[in-house]
Design a protein around this motif. Structure first.
Motif, PDB file in Angstrom:
ATOM      1  N   PHE A   1      41.246  25.124  48.859  1.00 38.02           N
ATOM      2  CA  PHE A   1      42.375  25.833  48.241  1.00 38.02           C
ATOM      3  C   PHE A   1      43.199  24.875  47.383  1.00 38.02           C
ATOM      4  N   LYS A   2      43.525  23.731  47.933  1.00 37.59           N
ATOM      5  CA  LYS A   2      44.403  22.783  47.254  1.00 37.59           C
ATOM      6  C   LYS A   2      43.764  22.265  45.967  1.00 37.59           C
ATOM      7  N   ARG A   3      42.460  21.974  45.991  1.00 35.80           N
ATOM      8  CA  ARG A   3      41.777  21.459  44.800  1.00 35.80           C
ATOM      9  C   ARG A   3      41.749  22.486  43.670  1.00 35.80           C
ATOM     10  N   ASN A   4      41.775  23.770  44.040  1.00 33.90           N
ATOM     11  CA  ASN A   4      41.686  24.832  43.031  1.00 33.90           C
ATOM     12  C   ASN A   4      43.048  25.373  42.612  1.00 33.90           C
ATOM     13  N   LEU A   5      44.104  24.684  42.985  1.00 33.12           N
ATOM     14  CA  LEU A   5      45.445  25.215  42.762  1.00 33.12           C
ATOM     15  C   LEU A   5      45.742  25.507  41.291  1.00 33.12           C
ATOM     16  N   ASP A   6      45.300  24.643  40.381  1.00 32.04           N
ATOM     17  CA  ASP A   6      45.622  24.849  38.970  1.00 32.04           C
ATOM     18  C   ASP A   6      44.456  25.453  38.185  1.00 32.04           C
ATOM     19  N   LYS A   7      43.447  25.971  38.911  1.00 30.90           N
ATOM     20  CA  LYS A   7      42.267  26.540  38.254  1.00 30.90           C
ATOM     21  C   LYS A   7      42.247  28.062  38.423  1.00 30.90           C
ATOM     22  N   ASN A   8      41.508  28.713  37.532  1.00 29.67           N
ATOM     23  CA  ASN A   8      41.311  30.156  37.663  1.00 29.67           C
ATOM     24  C   ASN A   8      40.064  30.388  38.514  1.00 29.67           C
ATOM     25  N   SER A   9      40.270  30.574  39.793  1.00 30.23           N
ATOM     26  CA  SER A   9      39.146  30.746  40.701  1.00 30.23           C
ATOM     27  C   SER A   9      39.581  31.583  41.887  1.00 30.23           C
ATOM     28  N   TYR A  10      38.614  31.982  42.719  1.00 33.65           N
ATOM     29  CA  TYR A  10      38.921  32.783  43.900  1.00 33.65           C
ATOM     30  C   TYR A  10      39.725  31.984  44.925  1.00 33.65           C
ATOM     31  N   TYR A  11      39.750  30.662  44.750  1.00 28.62           N
ATOM     32  CA  TYR A  11      40.485  29.837  45.700  1.00 28.62           C
ATOM     33  C   TYR A  11      41.870  29.450  45.182  1.00 28.62           C
ATOM     34  N   ASN A  12      42.270  30.048  44.088  1.00 26.88           N
ATOM     35  CA  ASN A  12      43.629  29.841  43.586  1.00 26.88           C
ATOM     36  C   ASN A  12      44.521  30.919  44.186  1.00 26.88           C
ATOM     37  N   ILE A  13      45.463  30.529  45.026  1.00 22.98           N
ATOM     38  CA  ILE A  13      46.234  31.537  45.757  1.00 22.98           C
ATOM     39  C   ILE A  13      47.085  32.408  44.845  1.00 22.98           C
ATOM     40  N   TYR A  14      47.540  31.863  43.701  1.00 20.96           N
ATOM     41  CA  TYR A  14      48.357  32.676  42.804  1.00 20.96           C
ATOM     42  C   TYR A  14      47.515  33.768  42.163  1.00 20.96           C
ATOM     43  N   ASP A  15      46.373  33.388  41.592  1.00 22.56           N
ATOM     44  CA  ASP A  15      45.533  34.384  40.920  1.00 22.56           C
ATOM     45  C   ASP A  15      45.032  35.445  41.886  1.00 22.56           C
ATOM     46  N   ILE A  16      44.602  35.020  43.061  1.00 21.00           N
ATOM     47  CA  ILE A  16      43.962  35.973  43.967  1.00 21.00           C
ATOM     48  C   ILE A  16      44.976  36.938  44.574  1.00 21.00           C
TER      49      ILE A  16
ATOM     50  N   ASP B   1      32.583  45.441  40.881  1.00 23.38           N
ATOM     51  CA  ASP B   1      31.568  45.745  39.871  1.00 23.38           C
ATOM     52  C   ASP B   1      30.228  45.924  40.573  1.00 23.38           C
ATOM     53  N   LYS B   2      29.197  46.213  39.810  1.00 21.42           N
ATOM     54  CA  LYS B   2      27.901  46.516  40.412  1.00 21.42           C
ATOM     55  C   LYS B   2      27.353  45.336  41.199  1.00 21.42           C
ATOM     56  N   GLY B   3      27.644  44.134  40.736  1.00 22.49           N
ATOM     57  CA  GLY B   3      27.143  42.965  41.438  1.00 22.49           C
ATOM     58  C   GLY B   3      28.034  42.499  42.569  1.00 22.49           C
ATOM     59  N   LYS B   4      29.260  43.011  42.612  1.00 19.94           N
ATOM     60  CA  LYS B   4      30.216  42.568  43.638  1.00 19.94           C
ATOM     61  C   LYS B   4      31.114  43.742  44.040  1.00 19.94           C
ATOM     62  N   PRO B   5      30.554  44.681  44.800  1.00 18.55           N
ATOM     63  CA  PRO B   5      31.330  45.868  45.174  1.00 18.55           C
ATOM     64  C   PRO B   5      32.482  45.564  46.126  1.00 18.55           C
ATOM     65  N   ARG B   6      32.334  44.466  46.913  1.00 22.17           N
ATOM     66  CA  ARG B   6      33.463  44.039  47.746  1.00 22.17           C
ATOM     67  C   ARG B   6      34.407  43.230  46.867  1.00 22.17           C
ATOM     68  N   TYR B   7      35.645  43.649  46.803  1.00 25.39           N
ATOM     69  CA  TYR B   7      36.589  42.976  45.925  1.00 25.39           C
ATOM     70  C   TYR B   7      37.878  42.698  46.684  1.00 25.39           C
ATOM     71  N   MET B   8      38.746  41.923  46.069  1.00 22.76           N
ATOM     72  CA  MET B   8      40.026  41.572  46.682  1.00 22.76           C
ATOM     73  C   MET B   8      41.136  42.390  46.044  1.00 22.76           C
ATOM     74  N   PRO B   9      41.784  43.284  46.790  1.00 19.28           N
ATOM     75  CA  PRO B   9      42.910  44.022  46.221  1.00 19.28           C
ATOM     76  C   PRO B   9      44.120  43.104  46.061  1.00 19.28           C
ATOM     77  N   LEU B  10      44.904  43.372  45.043  1.00 18.13           N
ATOM     78  CA  LEU B  10      46.102  42.553  44.835  1.00 18.13           C
ATOM     79  C   LEU B  10      47.239  43.005  45.749  1.00 18.13           C
ATOM     80  N   TYR B  11      48.211  42.142  45.896  1.00 21.12           N
ATOM     81  CA  TYR B  11      49.420  42.456  46.662  1.00 21.12           C
ATOM     82  C   TYR B  11      50.585  42.672  45.695  1.00 21.12           C
ATOM     83  N   PRO B  12      51.115  43.880  45.576  1.00 26.75           N
ATOM     84  CA  PRO B  12      52.358  44.050  44.803  1.00 26.75           C
ATOM     85  C   PRO B  12      53.492  43.238  45.448  1.00 26.75           C
TER      86      PRO B  12
END
Length: 337
Positions: free
Chosen positions: A282-297, A305-316
């Motif tokens: 998590f810490k290494r990906n902090l400033d990157k656009n990735s699934y391990y960036n807590i802000y983006d995710i 999508d068809k290749g990834k039907p399990r997705y992460m819903p956002l938190y309002p």
């Protein structure tokens, strides 16, 4: 003759007041009485999803669909899964989750979740949803576009949108939708849930306009679940300006939110354990656009999508605040050392 005239005047006056919307009869305000029944008694317009006389068998089918994603249908056969990837309970609690049901305070909800052994989930609880008057509110149009237009004022359409799109599943059969609506009705608000004061109870029982009594009842709970989509901080390394994270609170969020789905046997195949290497990732990906960036995710989630039907819903913001995101970050950084 004079007496008959007096009686007629009284009767005409009474009918006039009744026609103007005044209520003179006592209302059954027992704590276990369903709120929708009281509102209808006061001449509130029944919503299209109201199911006041659902059979126990139908309610049980609805509950099984919500918890398990399938049930034995009216034909005696097991129905196919609504979704291969999610159940309603993946994102929705089924009990009260806000200590004050007129407000949406994510920190109060988090502490309530910890106290009552609940998950801290991205979507609103089904408890009391039957009594609301709009769904997929506010910024959800940014994620789902025109799909939310029919769902905004219809619980039936909101349920179908969730089943097909949000769950990466299929539209419900008519009998399935009816069963789920019946289940919603069974976990609606009761008079006891409103925490009415003695003064408010007296107002409801005294003479007065029915519309005023409806307004009083509806002031005691939220008619909608707001949704404000937060933005990333300008600088991800610095985080949200002026906010200092609390790792103790971040630990609550990690355990009740992140690990609610990211665990063995959970919804997501990505496991988040308590190993130092996990937090360091998590810490290494902090400033990157990735699934391990807590802000983006947290802020944006991911899309199915068809290749990834399990997705992460956002938190309002009403479900996880910027302060809580900073708390989560502080905990991750603490554990990564």
């Amino acid at each position: 003759m004079k007496n008959l005239k007096s009686v007629a005047i009284v009767l005409v006056s009474f009918l006039s007041f009744s026609w103007m919307g005044f209520n003179f009869s006592k209302i059954n305000l027992s704590k276990d009485r369903k709120l929708s029944d009281v509102l209808i008694e006061l001449n509130d317009s029944p919503k299209s999803h109201y199911r006041p006389n659902a059979a126990k068998e139908q309610i049980e089918r609805g509950k099984e669909l919500v918890f398990n994603g399938r049930t034995v249908g009216p034909d005696g056969k097991m129905s196919p899964f609504i979704s291969k990837y999610f159940a309603c309970t993946s994102c929705h609690n089924q009990v009260q989750e806000d200590p004050n049901i007129t407000q949406f305070d994510p920190q109060a909800r988090l502490l309530h979740a910890e106290k009552n052994n609940l998950k801290f989930l991205p979507a609103t609880t089904f408890w009391g949803m039957y009594n609301r008057e709009s769904w997929y509110n506010d910024d959800y149009v940014l994620k789902y576009g025109d799909l939310v237009i029919p769902a905004n004022k219809s619980l039936e359409e909101a349920t179908q949108l969730c089943a097909k799109v949000c769950s990466s599943g299929r539209y419900l059969e008519d009998w399935e939708l009816e069963a789920i609506l019946a289940y919603y009705a069974s976990i609606q608000l009761t008079i006891g849930d409103l925490n009415l004061t003695d003064e408010e109870l007296n107002k409801l029982q005294s003479e007065g306009k029915k519309e005023d009594k409806i307004k009083l009842l509806k002031s005691k709970y939220a008619l909608k679940s707001p949704a404000t989509f937060p933005k990333n901080p300008t600088n991800k390394i610095e985080g949200y300006s002026g906010l200092v994270g609390d790792p103790t609170n971040g630990k609550r969020l990690y355990e009740l939110s992140c690990q609610a789905c990211h665990q063995a046997g959970g919804v997501s195949p990505i496991l988040l354990d308590n190993a130092k290497v996990t937090f360091q990732k998590f810490k290494r990906n902090l400033d990157k656009n990735s699934y391990y960036n807590i802000y983006d995710i947290v802020v944006h989630g991911t899309y199915a999508d068809k290749g990834k039907p399990r997705y992460m819903p956002l938190y309002p913001e009403e479900r996880m605040s910027p302060q809580q995101i900073e708390d989560l970050r502080a905990y991750i950084e603490q554990e990564a050392k």
